[in-house]
Design a protein around this motif. Sequence first.
Motif, PDB file in Angstrom:
ATOM      1  N   LEU A  81       0.867  -1.194   0.000  1.00  0.00           N
ATOM      2  CA  LEU A  81       0.000   0.000   0.000  1.00  0.00           C
ATOM      3  C   LEU A  81       0.894   1.231   0.000  1.00  0.00           C
ATOM      4  O   LEU A  81       1.665   1.463   0.944  1.00  0.00           O
ATOM      5  CB  LEU A  81      -0.912  -0.003   1.234  1.00  0.00           C
ATOM      6  N   LYS A  82       0.803   2.017  -1.076  1.00  0.00           N
ATOM      7  CA  LYS A  82       1.601   3.245  -1.187  1.00  0.00           C
ATOM      8  C   LYS A  82       0.693   4.446  -0.979  1.00  0.00           C
ATOM      9  O   LYS A  82      -0.172   4.750  -1.802  1.00  0.00           O
ATOM     10  CB  LYS A  82       2.255   3.303  -2.566  1.00  0.00           C
ATOM     11  N   ASN A  83       0.867   5.118   0.176  1.00  0.00           N
ATOM     12  CA  ASN A  83       0.047   6.279   0.520  1.00  0.00           C
ATOM     13  C   ASN A  83       0.422   7.477  -0.339  1.00  0.00           C
ATOM     14  O   ASN A  83       1.490   7.521  -0.953  1.00  0.00           O
ATOM     15  CB  ASN A  83       0.198   6.605   2.004  1.00  0.00           C
ATOM     16  N   LYS A  84      -0.476   8.487  -0.336  1.00  0.00           N
ATOM     17  CA  LYS A  84      -0.243   9.667  -1.173  1.00  0.00           C
ATOM     18  C   LYS A  84       0.999  10.446  -0.732  1.00  0.00           C
ATOM     19  O   LYS A  84       1.612  11.174  -1.527  1.00  0.00           O
ATOM     20  CB  LYS A  84      -1.471  10.573  -1.158  1.00  0.00           C
ATOM     21  N   ALA A 128      -4.411   6.552  -1.683  1.00  0.00           N
ATOM     22  CA  ALA A 128      -3.328   5.571  -1.767  1.00  0.00           C
ATOM     23  C   ALA A 128      -3.511   4.692  -3.004  1.00  0.00           C
ATOM     24  O   ALA A 128      -4.561   4.736  -3.661  1.00  0.00           O
ATOM     25  CB  ALA A 128      -3.298   4.703  -0.513  1.00  0.00           C
TER      26      ALA A 128
END
Length: 383
Positions: A81-84, A128
């Motif tokens: 999971l790549k957050n903003k 994300a």
Amino acid sequence: MNFNSSRKTYNLILLAIAFGIVSLILWNTNSFFKKFKEEERLKMEIWATAQSELLQSSEDMDLGNLTIKVLQNNSSSPMILKNKDGSIRVNNMSAKKAKDSIYIKNKIIQFKNENTPISIDQQGEHLATLYYGNSEVLNKLKYYPVALLLIIILFATVIFFFFKTNKVSEQNKLWAGMAKETAHQIGTPLSSLLGWNELLKTENINPDITKEIEKDIARLETITDRFSKIGSLPKLNETDIVQETKDAYEYLKRRSSKLIHFSFTSKVAAFPIMLNSSLYNWTIENLVKNGIDAMKGKGSIAIEIVPDGKYVNILIADTGSGIAKNRFQTIFNPGVTTKKRGWGLGLSLVKRIVEEYHNGKIKVLSSGKEGTIMQISLKVKKE
């Protein structure tokens, strides 16, 4: 329609049915794989929705049991999971490797190739991006068609060799049956010849003539005995290999062209081994005649007996044109012949007599422009 044509059609139908079954299994497996992948996608989308609610929630907000259960229960698919803000969170992956930025970067590329990333948005705002890979079950399922094909190929190979062996067995039975029938057919005129020869003895003719006729009748009886033994296990008796070989040599020498020079040598005066004389003589005869054919009726044939530990070697040498090295093994196969006219059965029979009936060995010891040396190795009689 003859038998061979019917059998060929039957085999083609079986092949078509087998191909249809394999195709159906592969198609069904592929459909199952796609459906399973779609279900995993749906599961990840539900997880992404639950994650969106988590990201939008405040610390004092109650998310509810369903959201928490969804987030906790997905333990099969590896996720990144790549957050903003660029921060990374991993799930169902090694905690140690999760700290390696290069590893995570490569995994993101891999997951993007396996599945389309899921963008997590809330009211138009990007929160994300979820990258996920195939679950362990799905990865194993990918290799199922390959494993199935390998099993089918293995099964087909086993079936092929089974039918091939069965066919060879049928051919052996056919040859054995033909040999026995030949022996039976020769028996009738042979008995008549014996009677006529006895009648000739009462007439006033040269006795040498009837003696030669007797020799040829005895030879026919030997040939009949040989053919009758094909297909059954012959009886082995203790025999002097030196004398037996010499007898065969003398007979062939008397009945061969004067252009053929014969020689016989033995390292020992006598050497008893377990032998079937009739079949052994046939072996020597075949090898000598092959040598004469290779020399085109002019040259030298040398027979030598050499004891060698547990074996006694019988060497038959000729001065023919030789055999190509790549044919040293194949010349013993049924149907293989270098002659313009021939069935290619002589050396295959020799091999069978030596190896199957006498538990010995036969090979081309050497061959070249100067000639060929064939070697028969028979086991020495145990004390």
